[in-house]
Design an enzyme around this catalytic site. Sequence first.
Site, PDB file in Angstrom:
ATOM      1  N   PHE A   8     -13.746   2.945   4.728  1.00  0.00           N
ATOM      2  CA  PHE A   8     -12.873   2.107   3.849  1.00  0.00           C
ATOM      3  C   PHE A   8     -12.413   2.998   2.706  1.00  0.00           C
ATOM      4  O   PHE A   8     -13.551   3.561   1.961  1.00  0.00           O
ATOM      5  CB  PHE A   8     -13.264   0.972   3.263  1.00  0.00           C
ATOM      6  CG  PHE A   8     -12.367   0.035   2.627  1.00  0.00           C
ATOM      7  CD1 PHE A   8     -11.480  -0.859   3.312  1.00  0.00           C
ATOM      8  CD2 PHE A   8     -12.279   0.150   1.398  1.00  0.00           C
ATOM      9  CE1 PHE A   8     -10.676  -1.546   2.610  1.00  0.00           C
ATOM     10  CE2 PHE A   8     -11.154  -0.814   0.551  1.00  0.00           C
ATOM     11  CZ  PHE A   8     -10.439  -1.461   1.315  1.00  0.00           C
TER      12      PHE A   8
ATOM     13  N   GLY B 294       0.771  -1.057  -0.048  1.00  0.00           N
ATOM     14  CA  GLY B 294      -0.015   0.015  -0.107  1.00  0.00           C
ATOM     15  C   GLY B 294       0.892   1.341  -0.080  1.00  0.00           C
ATOM     16  O   GLY B 294       0.404   2.097  -0.499  1.00  0.00           O
TER      17      GLY B 294
ATOM     18  N   ASP C 211      -5.306   1.784  10.710  1.00  0.00           N
ATOM     19  CA  ASP C 211      -6.585   1.631  10.814  1.00  0.00           C
ATOM     20  C   ASP C 211      -6.554   1.361  12.385  1.00  0.00           C
ATOM     21  O   ASP C 211      -6.559   2.040  13.424  1.00  0.00           O
ATOM     22  CB  ASP C 211      -7.161   0.614  10.009  1.00  0.00           C
ATOM     23  CG  ASP C 211      -8.552   0.418  10.056  1.00  0.00           C
ATOM     24  OD1 ASP C 211      -9.036   0.835  10.955  1.00  0.00           O
ATOM     25  OD2 ASP C 211      -9.025  -0.501   9.411  1.00  0.00           O
ATOM     26  N   THR C 212      -6.467  -0.007  12.674  1.00  0.00           N
ATOM     27  CA  THR C 212      -6.498  -0.281  14.166  1.00  0.00           C
ATOM     28  C   THR C 212      -5.208  -0.218  14.754  1.00  0.00           C
ATOM     29  O   THR C 212      -4.978  -0.254  15.814  1.00  0.00           O
ATOM     30  CB  THR C 212      -6.993  -2.005  14.325  1.00  0.00           C
ATOM     31  OG1 THR C 212      -6.089  -2.653  13.459  1.00  0.00           O
ATOM     32  CG2 THR C 212      -8.239  -2.282  13.758  1.00  0.00           C
ATOM     33  N   GLY C 213      -4.368  -0.272  13.952  1.00  0.00           N
ATOM     34  CA  GLY C 213      -2.905  -0.203  14.275  1.00  0.00           C
ATOM     35  C   GLY C 213      -2.126  -1.523  14.727  1.00  0.00           C
ATOM     36  O   GLY C 213      -0.978  -1.599  14.989  1.00  0.00           O
TER      37      GLY C 213
ATOM     38  N   THR D 265      -1.285  -3.937  12.693  1.00  0.00           N
ATOM     39  CA  THR D 265      -0.207  -4.274  11.587  1.00  0.00           C
ATOM     40  C   THR D 265       1.012  -3.504  12.068  1.00  0.00           C
ATOM     41  O   THR D 265       2.269  -4.065  12.196  1.00  0.00           O
ATOM     42  CB  THR D 265      -0.668  -3.761  10.328  1.00  0.00           C
ATOM     43  OG1 THR D 265      -1.905  -4.482  10.027  1.00  0.00           O
ATOM     44  CG2 THR D 265       0.341  -4.135   9.257  1.00  0.00           C
ATOM     45  N   LEU D 266       0.976  -2.322  12.590  1.00  0.00           N
ATOM     46  CA  LEU D 266       2.066  -1.633  12.910  1.00  0.00           C
ATOM     47  C   LEU D 266       2.634  -1.935  14.119  1.00  0.00           C
ATOM     48  O   LEU D 266       3.956  -1.853  14.133  1.00  0.00           O
ATOM     49  CB  LEU D 266       1.745   0.005  12.772  1.00  0.00           C
ATOM     50  CG  LEU D 266       2.885   0.911  12.436  1.00  0.00           C
ATOM     51  CD1 LEU D 266       3.946   0.414  11.384  1.00  0.00           C
ATOM     52  CD2 LEU D 266       2.483   2.200  12.403  1.00  0.00           C
TER      53      LEU D 266
ATOM     54  N   ARG E  32      -5.232   0.607  -6.941  1.00  0.00           N
ATOM     55  CA  ARG E  32      -4.022   1.164  -6.538  1.00  0.00           C
ATOM     56  C   ARG E  32      -3.657   2.436  -7.255  1.00  0.00           C
ATOM     57  O   ARG E  32      -3.030   3.474  -6.820  1.00  0.00           O
ATOM     58  CB  ARG E  32      -2.939   0.193  -6.168  1.00  0.00           C
ATOM     59  CG  ARG E  32      -3.013  -0.774  -5.503  1.00  0.00           C
ATOM     60  CD  ARG E  32      -1.700  -1.567  -5.123  1.00  0.00           C
ATOM     61  NE  ARG E  32      -2.148  -2.816  -4.439  1.00  0.00           N
ATOM     62  CZ  ARG E  32      -2.278  -3.054  -3.078  1.00  0.00           C
ATOM     63  NH1 ARG E  32      -2.055  -2.159  -2.378  1.00  0.00           N
ATOM     64  NH2 ARG E  32      -2.188  -4.309  -2.528  1.00  0.00           N
TER      65      ARG E  32
ATOM     66  N   GLU F 204       3.818   4.179   6.152  1.00  0.00           N
ATOM     67  CA  GLU F 204       2.677   3.435   6.058  1.00  0.00           C
ATOM     68  C   GLU F 204       1.680   4.117   5.134  1.00  0.00           C
ATOM     69  O   GLU F 204       1.859   5.383   5.287  1.00  0.00           O
ATOM     70  CB  GLU F 204       2.176   3.284   7.665  1.00  0.00           C
ATOM     71  CG  GLU F 204       2.417   2.039   8.178  1.00  0.00           C
ATOM     72  CD  GLU F 204       1.760   0.886   7.862  1.00  0.00           C
ATOM     73  OE1 GLU F 204       1.062   1.023   6.924  1.00  0.00           O
ATOM     74  OE2 GLU F 204       1.817  -0.161   8.553  1.00  0.00           O
ATOM     75  N   ASP F 205       1.031   3.223   4.502  1.00  0.00           N
ATOM     76  CA  ASP F 205      -0.216   3.969   3.799  1.00  0.00           C
ATOM     77  C   ASP F 205      -1.555   4.390   4.628  1.00  0.00           C
ATOM     78  O   ASP F 205      -1.785   5.729   4.570  1.00  0.00           O
ATOM     79  CB  ASP F 205      -0.564   2.812   2.576  1.00  0.00           C
ATOM     80  CG  ASP F 205      -0.861   1.548   3.369  1.00  0.00           C
ATOM     81  OD1 ASP F 205      -0.545   1.287   4.607  1.00  0.00           O
ATOM     82  OD2 ASP F 205      -1.527   0.903   2.556  1.00  0.00           O
TER      83      ASP F 205
ATOM     84  N   ASP G 187      -5.582  -0.336  -1.813  1.00  0.00           N
ATOM     85  CA  ASP G 187      -6.406  -1.238  -2.875  1.00  0.00           C
ATOM     86  C   ASP G 187      -7.627  -1.735  -2.506  1.00  0.00           C
ATOM     87  O   ASP G 187      -8.100  -1.550  -1.076  1.00  0.00           O
ATOM     88  CB  ASP G 187      -5.569  -2.709  -3.201  1.00  0.00           C
ATOM     89  CG  ASP G 187      -5.631  -3.596  -2.085  1.00  0.00           C
ATOM     90  OD1 ASP G 187      -5.459  -3.140  -0.859  1.00  0.00           O
ATOM     91  OD2 ASP G 187      -5.820  -4.702  -2.210  1.00  0.00           O
TER      92      ASP G 187
HETATM   93  P1  5GP Z   1      -4.428  -2.131  10.782  1.00  0.00           P
HETATM   94  O1  5GP Z   1      -3.687  -3.254  11.262  1.00  0.00           O
HETATM   95  O2  5GP Z   1      -3.801  -0.805  11.135  1.00  0.00           O
HETATM   96  O3  5GP Z   1      -5.814  -2.360  11.222  1.00  0.00           O
HETATM   97  O4  5GP Z   1      -4.496  -2.164   9.198  1.00  0.00           O
HETATM   98  C1  5GP Z   1      -3.544  -1.765   8.345  1.00  0.00           C
HETATM   99  C2  5GP Z   1      -3.679  -2.079   7.156  1.00  0.00           C
HETATM  100  O5  5GP Z   1      -4.935  -2.591   6.664  1.00  0.00           O
HETATM  101  C3  5GP Z   1      -3.090  -1.094   6.033  1.00  0.00           C
HETATM  102  O6  5GP Z   1      -1.731  -1.192   5.993  1.00  0.00           O
HETATM  103  C4  5GP Z   1      -3.987  -1.352   4.902  1.00  0.00           C
HETATM  104  O7  5GP Z   1      -3.484  -2.472   4.149  1.00  0.00           O
HETATM  105  C5  5GP Z   1      -5.340  -1.965   5.295  1.00  0.00           C
HETATM  106  N1  5GP Z   1      -6.341  -1.060   5.539  1.00  0.00           N
HETATM  107  C6  5GP Z   1      -6.917  -0.598   6.656  1.00  0.00           C
HETATM  108  N2  5GP Z   1      -7.872   0.377   6.334  1.00  0.00           N
HETATM  109  C7  5GP Z   1      -7.801   0.414   5.083  1.00  0.00           C
HETATM  110  C8  5GP Z   1      -8.673   1.212   4.103  1.00  0.00           C
HETATM  111  O8  5GP Z   1      -9.547   1.924   4.703  1.00  0.00           O
HETATM  112  N3  5GP Z   1      -8.605   1.105   2.794  1.00  0.00           N
HETATM  113  C9  5GP Z   1      -7.637   0.289   2.253  1.00  0.00           C
HETATM  114  N4  5GP Z   1      -7.445  -0.106   1.024  1.00  0.00           N
HETATM  115  N5  5GP Z   1      -6.980  -0.602   3.134  1.00  0.00           N
HETATM  116  C10 5GP Z   1      -6.893  -0.341   4.546  1.00  0.00           C
END
Ligand code: 5GP
Length: 186
Positions: free
Chosen positions: A152, A44, A103-105, A107-108, A165, A99-100, A159
């Site tokens: 979203f 992303g 969202d929840t955090g 992943t990071l 993308r 990071e792109d 994507d």
């Molecule tokens: P997290 O672990 O912070 O919930 O999610 C992070 C990952 O989820 C991002 O790197 C991305 O790949 C995906 N993601 C979260 N929110 C969105 C969104 O609104 N749109 C898209 N396309 N991907 C998202």
Amino acid sequence: MKEHSISPEISAQALAARVQELGEQISKDYADKAPLRIIGTLKGSFIFLADLIRAIRIPVKVDFMEVSSYGNTMASSGNIKIVKDLSHDISGENVIIAEDIIDTGLTLNNVMSMLYTRNPASLEIVSLLVKSQKMKLDFPVKYTGFDIEDHFVVGYGLDYQGYLRNLPYIGSISPDFPAASYVRKE
Ligand code: 5GP
């Protein structure tokens, strides 16, 4: 037949202007902190990273990591796996993870924990988009492009089902959006 469309949210011009500001800020903050390494989280962040490093004036090196995230749905799984690791040793380096979107955090959080064990001199985060209302973990996000509402979004590297993308701006879609067959008119 239903007419599908993408609702524009952040224009290409607004993205370019903000990314330029982030690059200027990072150049100032890291002027005396070489070497600087920016780590892009695939897939992303690749467009954001490409624009961001061109807005950075100081010497900068790049690496990439890929972690699995949502799969083909719009909901967070919380299951994260390292798909592609870094190709460089980051010990002693000043590292910024690009990071792109946060969202929840979740992943990071995993990425940060793993990278801390490799002894970087410093570790910071730049995220193009942050859904701060939704973040489950309290992250010190040093650089934020845009704080957005909890919904979203697609485009500029982000994507839906692997598609969209290539959209030059950030927009939102409905869950039944036909991403695999959609042809942009404008
Ligand atoms: P997290 O672990 O912070 O919930 O999610 C992070 C990952 O989820 C991002 O790197 C991305 O790949 C995906 N993601 C979260 N929110 C969105 C969104 O609104 N749109 C898209 N396309 N991907 C998202």
